[in-house]
Design a protein around this motif. Structure first.
Motif, PDB file in Angstrom:
ATOM      1  N   PRO A 119      12.592   7.160   6.416  1.00  0.00           N
ATOM      2  CA  PRO A 119      13.035   6.699   5.093  1.00  0.00           C
ATOM      3  C   PRO A 119      12.565   7.645   3.991  1.00  0.00           C
ATOM      4  O   PRO A 119      11.564   8.345   4.142  1.00  0.00           O
ATOM      5  CB  PRO A 119      12.380   5.322   4.956  1.00  0.00           C
ATOM      6  CG  PRO A 119      11.303   5.266   5.963  1.00  0.00           C
ATOM      7  CD  PRO A 119      11.636   6.257   7.034  1.00  0.00           C
ATOM      8  N   ARG A 120      13.309   7.648   2.906  1.00  0.00           N
ATOM      9  CA  ARG A 120      13.003   8.541   1.781  1.00  0.00           C
ATOM     10  C   ARG A 120      11.740   8.087   1.058  1.00  0.00           C
ATOM     11  O   ARG A 120      11.456   6.911   0.959  1.00  0.00           O
ATOM     12  CB  ARG A 120      14.157   8.552   0.789  1.00  0.00           C
ATOM     13  CG  ARG A 120      15.497   8.992   1.377  1.00  0.00           C
ATOM     14  CD  ARG A 120      15.515  10.396   1.825  1.00  0.00           C
ATOM     15  NE  ARG A 120      15.941  11.271   0.758  1.00  0.00           N
ATOM     16  CZ  ARG A 120      15.816  12.567   0.794  1.00  0.00           C
ATOM     17  NH1 ARG A 120      15.293  13.161   1.831  1.00  0.00           N
ATOM     18  NH2 ARG A 120      16.211  13.298  -0.185  1.00  0.00           N
ATOM     19  N   THR A 151       7.692  -0.541   3.895  1.00  0.00           N
ATOM     20  CA  THR A 151       8.974   0.123   4.110  1.00  0.00           C
ATOM     21  C   THR A 151       8.943   0.935   5.393  1.00  0.00           C
ATOM     22  O   THR A 151       9.872   0.877   6.203  1.00  0.00           O
ATOM     23  CB  THR A 151       9.306   1.046   2.916  1.00  0.00           C
ATOM     24  OG1 THR A 151       9.356   0.268   1.728  1.00  0.00           O
ATOM     25  CG2 THR A 151      10.632   1.763   3.123  1.00  0.00           C
ATOM     26  N   LEU A 152       7.872   1.672   5.595  1.00  0.00           N
ATOM     27  CA  LEU A 152       7.743   2.496   6.794  1.00  0.00           C
ATOM     28  C   LEU A 152       7.639   1.620   8.046  1.00  0.00           C
ATOM     29  O   LEU A 152       8.286   1.900   9.056  1.00  0.00           O
ATOM     30  CB  LEU A 152       6.531   3.415   6.677  1.00  0.00           C
ATOM     31  CG  LEU A 152       6.370   4.453   7.780  1.00  0.00           C
ATOM     32  CD1 LEU A 152       7.584   5.375   7.840  1.00  0.00           C
ATOM     33  CD2 LEU A 152       5.111   5.261   7.559  1.00  0.00           C
ATOM     34  N   GLU A 153       6.876   0.555   7.966  1.00  0.00           N
ATOM     35  CA  GLU A 153       6.729  -0.323   9.126  1.00  0.00           C
ATOM     36  C   GLU A 153       8.034  -1.038   9.473  1.00  0.00           C
ATOM     37  O   GLU A 153       8.361  -1.206  10.640  1.00  0.00           O
ATOM     38  CB  GLU A 153       5.595  -1.305   8.887  1.00  0.00           C
ATOM     39  CG  GLU A 153       4.260  -0.599   8.952  1.00  0.00           C
ATOM     40  CD  GLU A 153       3.095  -1.497   8.660  1.00  0.00           C
ATOM     41  OE1 GLU A 153       3.301  -2.673   8.332  1.00  0.00           O
ATOM     42  OE2 GLU A 153       1.966  -1.000   8.769  1.00  0.00           O
ATOM     43  N   ARG A 154       8.786  -1.456   8.463  1.00  0.00           N
ATOM     44  CA  ARG A 154      10.103  -2.074   8.709  1.00  0.00           C
ATOM     45  C   ARG A 154      11.041  -1.081   9.367  1.00  0.00           C
ATOM     46  O   ARG A 154      11.782  -1.405  10.282  1.00  0.00           O
ATOM     47  CB  ARG A 154      10.689  -2.579   7.394  1.00  0.00           C
ATOM     48  CG  ARG A 154      10.812  -4.070   7.339  1.00  0.00           C
ATOM     49  CD  ARG A 154      11.597  -4.619   6.177  1.00  0.00           C
ATOM     50  NE  ARG A 154      11.735  -3.775   5.009  1.00  0.00           N
ATOM     51  CZ  ARG A 154      10.887  -3.738   3.994  1.00  0.00           C
ATOM     52  NH1 ARG A 154       9.804  -4.472   4.009  1.00  0.00           N
ATOM     53  NH2 ARG A 154      11.105  -2.963   2.970  1.00  0.00           N
ATOM     54  N   THR A 176       0.839  -1.190   0.000  1.00  0.00           N
ATOM     55  CA  THR A 176       0.000   0.000   0.000  1.00  0.00           C
ATOM     56  C   THR A 176       0.878   1.246   0.000  1.00  0.00           C
ATOM     57  O   THR A 176       1.846   1.329   0.761  1.00  0.00           O
ATOM     58  CB  THR A 176      -0.912   0.013   1.243  1.00  0.00           C
ATOM     59  OG1 THR A 176      -1.761  -1.126   1.184  1.00  0.00           O
ATOM     60  CG2 THR A 176      -1.750   1.273   1.309  1.00  0.00           C
ATOM     61  N   LEU A 177       0.547   2.188  -0.855  1.00  0.00           N
ATOM     62  CA  LEU A 177       1.309   3.432  -0.914  1.00  0.00           C
ATOM     63  C   LEU A 177       0.717   4.441   0.059  1.00  0.00           C
ATOM     64  O   LEU A 177      -0.489   4.670   0.081  1.00  0.00           O
ATOM     65  CB  LEU A 177       1.288   4.011  -2.328  1.00  0.00           C
ATOM     66  CG  LEU A 177       1.971   3.178  -3.398  1.00  0.00           C
ATOM     67  CD1 LEU A 177       1.833   3.866  -4.755  1.00  0.00           C
ATOM     68  CD2 LEU A 177       3.423   2.926  -3.066  1.00  0.00           C
ATOM     69  N   ARG A 235       6.055   3.062   0.566  1.00  0.00           N
ATOM     70  CA  ARG A 235       5.293   1.826   0.773  1.00  0.00           C
ATOM     71  C   ARG A 235       5.078   1.621   2.264  1.00  0.00           C
ATOM     72  O   ARG A 235       5.974   1.855   3.070  1.00  0.00           O
ATOM     73  CB  ARG A 235       6.006   0.628   0.182  1.00  0.00           C
ATOM     74  CG  ARG A 235       6.026   0.642  -1.318  1.00  0.00           C
ATOM     75  CD  ARG A 235       6.437  -0.708  -1.861  1.00  0.00           C
ATOM     76  NE  ARG A 235       6.585  -0.640  -3.285  1.00  0.00           N
ATOM     77  CZ  ARG A 235       5.607  -0.857  -4.152  1.00  0.00           C
ATOM     78  NH1 ARG A 235       4.410  -1.149  -3.729  1.00  0.00           N
ATOM     79  NH2 ARG A 235       5.827  -0.777  -5.436  1.00  0.00           N
ATOM     80  N   GLN A 236       3.896   1.176   2.622  1.00  0.00           N
ATOM     81  CA  GLN A 236       3.562   0.939   4.023  1.00  0.00           C
ATOM     82  C   GLN A 236       4.555  -0.037   4.653  1.00  0.00           C
ATOM     83  O   GLN A 236       4.998   0.167   5.780  1.00  0.00           O
ATOM     84  CB  GLN A 236       2.135   0.396   4.121  1.00  0.00           C
ATOM     85  CG  GLN A 236       1.685   0.168   5.542  1.00  0.00           C
ATOM     86  CD  GLN A 236       0.200  -0.078   5.607  1.00  0.00           C
ATOM     87  OE1 GLN A 236      -0.569   0.748   5.153  1.00  0.00           O
ATOM     88  NE2 GLN A 236      -0.181  -1.193   6.156  1.00  0.00           N
TER      89      GLN A 236
END
Length: 82
Positions: free
Chosen positions: A52-53, A67-70, A24-25, A64-65
């Motif tokens: 994150p960028r 990426t942010l959660e990681r 999800t974006l 991406r969701q």
């Protein structure tokens, strides 16, 4: 029900209960709202490496969701290990 997703070579899971989909974006406004920050603060924190960028599609910024959660999980693990 658990569903597996693959993102950047890593397996991630999603449940129908939470609706979590790592693909999800999230827009700049979504990220700002999630952290309770102003848009300018999100830009500043990205420039400082604290978030994150994001990437552009047209004139909008997204992340991406997953990426942010990681990123959040990594930060949490480092804080708990200190």
């Amino acid at each position: 029900m658990v569903r597996d997703y693959f993102y950047e070579g890593q397996e991630m899971q999603s449940t129908e209960l939470t609706g979590l989909n790592p693909h999800t974006l999230l827009s700049l406004d979504d990220v700002a709202a999630r952290f309770g920050l102003a848009r300018s603060s999100v830009y500043r924190l990205q420039a400082q490496g604290e978030l994150p960028r994001m990437f552009k599609i047209g004139k909008q910024n997204f992340i991406r969701q997953g990426t942010l959660e990681r990123f959040i999980a990594d930060r949490e693990q480092r804080a708990l290990a200190a």
